[in-house]
Enzyme design. Structure first.
Site, short mmCIF file in Angstrom:
data_model
loop_
_atom_site.label_atom_id
_atom_site.label_comp_id
_atom_site.label_asym_id
_atom_site.label_seq_id
_atom_site.Cartn_x
_atom_site.Cartn_y
_atom_site.Cartn_z
CB CYS A 57 -0.92 0.03 1.22
SG CYS A 57 -2.05 -1.34 1.27
NE ARG A 134 -2.86 -4.59 -2.88
CZ ARG A 134 -2.32 -3.97 -1.83
NH1 ARG A 134 -2.46 -2.67 -1.70
NH2 ARG A 134 -1.64 -4.64 -0.92
#
Ligand code: BEZ
Length: 222
Positions: A57, A134
């Site tokens: 991330c 995601r």
């Protein structure tokens, strides 16, 4: 029907689809409270990540920040999201700036009550983890969902593809064309297929259009 199947069906019901209105929300973010409707007139990339202070991330956030100036030139705003508190988001973006020298300039939604995550189907019922996947939702200036991308937790997203997707959608809207595989801005575009036999005949003779056959024609955009 098995209980598990019913659960999955319920979770999937009412999820946004390409062409449907983007679900509205009001959320606390690192830039204060925002509503999706504040973005009317701009393209929006609403993207979720699993959690703050995680390595993949962190690379994605820095990569999104890198393309942010190009996105803004395309009238496109970024809006990040995870099921973390706003204090966690603030601490993480400060850490990214301190450790990696990258200042995150776009807002990040603190979706602690999972309101946005549920509306957009960002949590995968089949995953052991209840964090958001995601996901990327491209929302147009009329607040219609125009594209959806989902990636698993283990794979960081490709920013070139996200930029390419925005350019493709905007080109299609502006010129009434489609874009071929691996298209990049400036390359030839696909002319919509002829709808009648007569149009097919004419299309083959039209100037400025290159046809391999009546259904496969490309042209340069001026
Ligand atoms: C990561 O961003 O590194 C990550 C987050 C959740 C699961 C796996 C990896």
């Amino acid at each position: 029907m098995m209980n598990e199947e019913i659960k999955v069906q319920e979770v999937n019901e009412g999820l946004p689809r390409i062409g449907s209105p983007a679900p509205q929300f009001e959320s606390v973010t690192t830039h204060g409270t925002i509503q999706l409707s504040d973005y009317k007139g701009s393209w929006v990339i609403l993207f979720s990540h699993p959690a703050d202070f995680t390595p993949v991330c962190t690379t994605e956030f820095m990569a999104f920040q890198e393309i942010y100036p190009q996105l803004r030139e395309l009238n496109t705003e970024l809006l990040g999201l995870s099921i973390d508190s706003v204090h966690s988001h603030i601490a993480w973006v400060r850490n990214v700036e301190e450790k990696f020298g990258v200042k995150i300039e776009f807002p990040v939604i603190a979706d602690l009550n999972k309101d946005v995550a549920m509306k957009y189907g960002m949590i995968m019922p089949g995953e052991s983890d209840t964090s958001t996947s995601r996901a990327v939702f491209v929302i147009d200036p009329n607040q219609v969902v125009r594209a959806i991308i989902y990636y698993p937790l283990s794979a960081g997203r490709n920013m070139d593809e996200i930029l390419r997707l925005i350019e493709s959608l905007q080109t299609s809207d502006e010129h009434g064309v489609a874009t071929p595989a691996n298209w990049r801005k400036g390359e030839k575009v696909i002319v919509p297929p002829a709808a009648t036999q007569e149009m097919a005949e004419e299309r083959m003779k039209e100037e400025g259009i290159e046809c391999v056959d009546w259904y496969f024609c490309k042209k340069e955009l001026k």
